[in-house]
Design an enzyme around this catalytic site. Structure first.
Site, PDB file in Angstrom:
ATOM      1  N   ASN A 152      21.855  54.809  16.396  1.00 58.94           N
ATOM      2  CA  ASN A 152      23.267  54.937  16.040  1.00 58.94           C
ATOM      3  C   ASN A 152      24.121  54.288  17.126  1.00 58.94           C
ATOM      4  O   ASN A 152      24.133  53.086  17.221  1.00 58.94           O
ATOM      5  CB  ASN A 152      23.689  56.380  15.761  1.00 58.94           C
ATOM      6  N   THR A 185      23.083  48.998  16.538  1.00 53.82           N
ATOM      7  CA  THR A 185      21.844  48.898  15.776  1.00 53.82           C
ATOM      8  C   THR A 185      21.165  47.586  16.164  1.00 53.82           C
ATOM      9  O   THR A 185      21.715  46.804  16.910  1.00 53.82           O
ATOM     10  CB  THR A 185      22.237  48.981  14.286  1.00 53.82           C
ATOM     11  N   ARG A 212      14.101  56.599   8.252  1.00 53.76           N
ATOM     12  CA  ARG A 212      15.375  57.115   8.758  1.00 53.76           C
ATOM     13  C   ARG A 212      15.166  58.501   9.382  1.00 53.76           C
ATOM     14  O   ARG A 212      14.291  59.260   8.921  1.00 53.76           O
ATOM     15  CB  ARG A 212      16.341  57.212   7.568  1.00 53.76           C
ATOM     16  N   SER A 222      23.174  55.601   5.735  1.00 53.39           N
ATOM     17  CA  SER A 222      23.241  54.450   6.638  1.00 53.39           C
ATOM     18  C   SER A 222      23.939  53.277   5.956  1.00 53.39           C
ATOM     19  O   SER A 222      24.099  53.245   4.735  1.00 53.39           O
ATOM     20  CB  SER A 222      21.813  54.039   7.008  1.00 53.39           C
ATOM     21  N   SER A 223      24.343  52.311   6.781  1.00 51.07           N
ATOM     22  CA  SER A 223      24.865  51.043   6.239  1.00 51.07           C
ATOM     23  C   SER A 223      23.891  49.890   6.479  1.00 51.07           C
ATOM     24  O   SER A 223      24.208  48.733   6.171  1.00 51.07           O
ATOM     25  CB  SER A 223      26.204  50.696   6.910  1.00 51.07           C
ATOM     26  N   THR A 226      17.805  51.692  14.521  1.00 52.03           N
ATOM     27  CA  THR A 226      18.982  52.128  15.277  1.00 52.03           C
ATOM     28  C   THR A 226      18.793  53.470  15.961  1.00 52.03           C
ATOM     29  O   THR A 226      17.954  54.287  15.551  1.00 52.03           O
ATOM     30  CB  THR A 226      20.207  52.231  14.325  1.00 52.03           C
ATOM     31  N   GLY A 284      27.186  48.637  12.289  1.00 47.67           N
ATOM     32  CA  GLY A 284      27.774  49.799  11.615  1.00 47.67           C
ATOM     33  C   GLY A 284      28.212  49.452  10.205  1.00 47.67           C
ATOM     34  O   GLY A 284      27.496  48.781   9.458  1.00 47.67           O
ATOM     35  N   ASP A 316      26.123  60.113  11.390  1.00 48.61           N
ATOM     36  CA  ASP A 316      26.192  59.364  10.131  1.00 48.61           C
ATOM     37  C   ASP A 316      26.295  60.282   8.910  1.00 48.61           C
ATOM     38  O   ASP A 316      26.519  59.816   7.793  1.00 48.61           O
ATOM     39  CB  ASP A 316      24.984  58.423   9.979  1.00 48.61           C
TER      40      ASP A 316
HETATM   41  N1  GLY Z   1      23.885  54.276  12.446  1.00 51.52           N
HETATM   42  C1  GLY Z   1      24.505  53.277  11.698  1.00 51.52           C
HETATM   43  C2  GLY Z   1      23.949  53.147  10.336  1.00 51.52           C
HETATM   44  O1  GLY Z   1      22.826  53.561  10.095  1.00 51.52           O
HETATM   45  O2  GLY Z   1      24.622  52.644   9.478  1.00 51.52           O
END
Ligand code: GLY
Length: 578
Positions: free
Chosen positions: A408, A388, A112, A459-460, A406, A481, A430
């Site tokens: 984003n 993503t 990340r 993140s999701s 991603t 997202g 985020d």
């Molecule tokens: N940028 C979206 C996520 O990482 O959830």
């Protein structure tokens, strides 16, 4: 009484009309013909790659055929996506990889992005402590220190079978150097973002042409090819040091960004223990923080497990209500407790504790919605968020990789590194710019996800691998997202609870609740009119959306063959196997 009924009826009629409109408009915008033959639903004997662009899936398969394993294929596919899927495939962003080797070994790789060393908590607030719109979403200040190239190198060093880094880069270099024909969705997107590309960049970038992009146009990326060559020759140092690093830092200085040479040099990936939880006779292996995805998915599965969903019926009001009430509680937990576990003591064990989850569902009422509004208010934008991208891979030995990556938002910050030819992320959005103020995805955060130098933004993304009776069963993940988590959940439930074949499980329309705003987002036809009315009567708010998340999945069938499925919501998703 009459007024209440009348309001509900009005909402219901509006919802139906809106759904019909969305279905019709979706039909109208379908492109005529892709330059590529797309396969979204296939059975392979032993290998499968499902990615968001046919050329990327083909690169993965080529590496498998050359003797690479699933990790080699994932790396080559990632670099190919950086060329052919510039809105999300990337070298200027970050991501997560979940691995399950054929012998049962599991791993979770966190690459990340990080906040630059001079980032600070209130950097997106004005003098009145109001969040400055767009500052964390577009332009140089929105950029986190990229992690993708370091991530690919770390995966290569730990798991590669091919042991030939250059071979994994070569297909991407060729695609960038010689160009490739863009699909209709890509042409539409490049035209849509032209103004932002101009705003954020000097002229002369390959993504901006004089007229309009059209399907079939050749996109050539010479600067990107040169960058990929440096990575091919020098490994991650070809990105974090030397010419590429110089280009990034020069770009940062040009636009007032924060990333320094030291930030780039100091970037490190994290190998983490995957979150592993049980659901009936399934074992779910998924991503820990700095993603919220794995914790949330595992919480949801445990909270839902005691309820007989199949008996309630697929998308009956009762089953939707049960899932939604679990989602409401889980996303509330997310906003308070989840963040980068290297900076904040995320109580993962407590959040996944059986007793805690039982207590969390103790006030669940099977006949009535719990209201979220006592806990604050969100502002969920009506956006299609697919920025993503995800790849699911299984190789002939049975090694499996789920990787989600991603920038984003679409094309990240819209900043292209001049001379480097690649987009930089806008992942700083985020973070929680201010407690209680929602980010682009309407997600609210607090202390756990506040900005700090070197910290990873929450993140999701939910790359996930499922075992059944100890054997590999499902590889799954998605862009989308905040809706990624609930889309992965529903795909798993569709297969294991409702007994759907994987293609039906992926195609089945979805719904989503994220605590705030207090509404169920519903794809057209996801819940029929009668059941919708029952949900309204229970006190739920429903809101129609055109589509949510784009699942890519591989299932191991009882005969050992592999079922690869891309999401029909995205015409470019492509499953390729043999
Ligand atoms: N940028 C979206 C996520 O990482 O959830």
């Amino acid at each position: 009484m009459f007024n209440k009924y009348y309001t509900k009826m009005k909402r219901s009629i509006f919802f139906s009309i809106f759904s019909i409109f969305l279905i019709l408009s979706a039909c109208r915008t379908k492109p005529d013909k892709s330059p590529y033959t797309i396969t979204q639903n296939i059975i392979g004997d032993s290998c499968m790659v499902v990615a968001e662009h046919p050329l990327a899936s083909k690169v993965g398969v080529k590496i498998l055929k050359a003797g690479g394993n699933a990790i080699d294929a994932a790396i080559a596919t990632q670099f190919a996506l950086a060329v052919v899927h510039p809105r999300a495939g990337n070298i200027g962003g970050g991501g997560f990889m979940v691995v399950r080797m054929a012998d049962g070994e599991t791993a979770a790789l966190d690459y990340r992005e990080e906040a630059p060393s001079s980032a600070y908590r209130d950097m997106y607030l004005d003098s009145t402590e109001t969040v400055i719109e767009l500052l964390s979403k577009e332009g140089h200040l929105a950029v986190g220190v990229p992690g993708t190239v370091a991530g690919m190198e770390a995966a290569f060093q730990k798991f590669s079978q091919l042991k030939n880094w250059g071979q994994l880069l070569e297909p991407a270099i060729q695609l960038a150097e010689n160009g490739f024909k863009i699909t209709q969705p890509e042409a539409t997107r490049l035209n849509k973002y032209k103004k932002q590309f101009f705003q954020q960049n000097e002229t002369g970038v390959p993504f901006v042409i004089k007229g309009q992009w059209e399907m079939g146009d050749l996109l050539v990326q010479k600067d990107l090819a040169a960058t990929l060559r440096r990575i091919s020759e020098h490994g991650a140092k070809g990105f974090y040091e030397g010419e590429t690093a110089d280009l990034i830092v020069t770009e940062m200085k040009r636009g007032g960004g924060l990333i320094t040479k030291e930030d780039l040099q100091n970037y490190e990936v994290r190998w983490r223990d995957p979150i592993i939880s049980e659901y009936k006779n399934y074992r779910v292996i998924t991503m820990p923080p700095s993603s919220s995805g794995g914790v949330a998915l595992s919480q949801l599965l445990k909270m839902i497990e005691p309820f007989p969903l199949a008996q309630y019926g697929f998308h009956s009001a009762k089953s939707v209500h049960t899932i939604v009430e679990a989602e409401r509680r889980v996303y509330a937990d997310r906003s308070k407790f989840l963040g980068d576990s290297d900076f904040y003591p995320v109580p993962v064990d407590s959040l996944l504790d059986d007793d805690y989850l039982k207590i969390r569902m103790a006030d669940f009422d099977i006949s009535e919605a719990t209201l979220s509004d006592s806990m604050g208010s969100g502002n969920f934008k009506d956006v299609e968020s697919f920025e993503t991208t995800h790849t699911s891979i299984v190789d002939a030995a049975g090694n499996a990789v789920a990787v989600t990556t991603t920038l984003n938002l679409n094309y990240g910050s819209k900043v292209i590194v001049a001379g480097g030819g690649f987009f930089l992320n806008d992942e700083m959005d985020d973070f929680s710019a201010k407690p209680g103020v929602p980010n682009y995805f309407g997600l609210i955060g607090a202390e756990a996800n506040a900005i700090e130098p070197g910290k990873r933004m929450l993140s999701s993304m939910t790359p996930t691998i499922v075992e059944k009776d100890d054997d590999l069963f499902l590889v799954v993940g998605a862009p989308g997202g905040s809706t990624i988590i609930t889309a992965v959940l529903q795909t798993i439930l569709n297969v294991v609870e409702y007994g759907m074949p994987l293609d039906e499980a992926v195609e089945a329309p979805r719904f989503h609740h994220q605590w705030l705003p207090d509404q169920i987002k519903v794809e057209p036809t996801a819940i029929d009119t009668v059941e919708r009315q029952i949900l309204w009567d229970m006190g739920h708010q429903l809101k129609g959306v055109s589509r949510m998340a784009l699942i890519k999945a591989v299932q191991v069938l009882p005969d050992g063959k592999l079922h690869g499925v891309g999401d029909p919501r995205n015409v470019d998703d492509h499953a390729e196997g043999y």
